[in-house]
Scaffold this motif. Structure first.
Motif, mmCIF file in Angstrom:
data_model
loop_
_atom_site.group_PDB
_atom_site.id
_atom_site.type_symbol
_atom_site.label_atom_id
_atom_site.label_comp_id
_atom_site.label_asym_id
_atom_site.label_seq_id
_atom_site.Cartn_x
_atom_site.Cartn_y
_atom_site.Cartn_z
ATOM 1 N N TYR A 73 0.820 -1.219 0.000
ATOM 2 C CA TYR A 73 0.000 0.000 0.000
ATOM 3 C C TYR A 73 0.849 1.263 0.000
ATOM 4 C CZ TYR A 73 -3.616 -3.365 1.043
ATOM 5 O OH TYR A 73 -4.449 -4.448 0.980
ATOM 6 N N THR A 74 2.010 1.219 0.675
ATOM 7 C CA THR A 74 2.861 2.405 0.780
ATOM 8 C C THR A 74 4.155 2.287 -0.022
ATOM 9 O OG1 THR A 74 4.062 1.580 2.711
ATOM 10 C CG2 THR A 74 2.011 2.815 3.127
ATOM 11 N N ASN A 75 4.464 1.087 -0.502
ATOM 12 C CA ASN A 75 5.733 0.770 -1.173
ATOM 13 C C ASN A 75 6.941 0.917 -0.253
ATOM 14 O OD1 ASN A 75 4.481 0.076 -3.541
ATOM 15 N ND2 ASN A 75 4.769 2.076 -4.474
ATOM 16 N N GLU A 76 6.703 0.941 1.038
ATOM 17 C CA GLU A 76 7.794 1.014 2.003
ATOM 18 C C GLU A 76 8.497 -0.337 2.068
ATOM 19 O OE1 GLU A 76 8.541 1.527 6.812
ATOM 20 O OE2 GLU A 76 6.526 1.703 6.011
ATOM 21 N N ILE A 77 9.825 -0.306 1.950
ATOM 22 C CA ILE A 77 10.620 -1.530 2.099
ATOM 23 C C ILE A 77 10.726 -1.821 3.591
ATOM 24 C CG2 ILE A 77 12.872 -2.600 1.764
ATOM 25 C CD1 ILE A 77 13.158 -0.780 -0.734
#
Length: 88
Positions: free
Chosen positions: A18-22
């Motif tokens: 949803y956030t593309n946070e790794i």
């Protein structure tokens, strides 16, 4: 697989779709059930994994480990890039 300092490694990664946070990246010299469990153990220490669904590619070792360890998961074939692959 990636090359790092001339050596081959399998890159395990977790990304919030949803956030593309790794969330986590770890290179391992092999891709086995044991390295998958090491990655999941580290990920579980950092994040609450009780209510997540893993999106995984069709690697032979991923589904069986997730199923054996009672994680929810969905296989996304290479034709439809999974969240981690889209980021890279």
């Amino acid at each position: 697989m990636i090359r790092l300092h001339g050596q081959k490694f399998w890159l395990y990664g977790a990304v919030d779709p949803y956030t593309n946070e790794i969330l986590n990246l770890s290179p391992y010299p092999t891709a086995t059930k044991q390295t998958t469990r090491w990655f999941l153990t580290d990920l579980h220490r950092r994040y609450q994994l009780n209510d997540v669904e893993f999106l995984v590619d069709d690697a032979d070792y991923l589904g069986p480990v997730l199923a054996e360890d009672d994680y929810r998961f969905r296989v996304i074939r290479h034709e439809d890039r999974n969240a981690t692959e889209r980021i890279f």
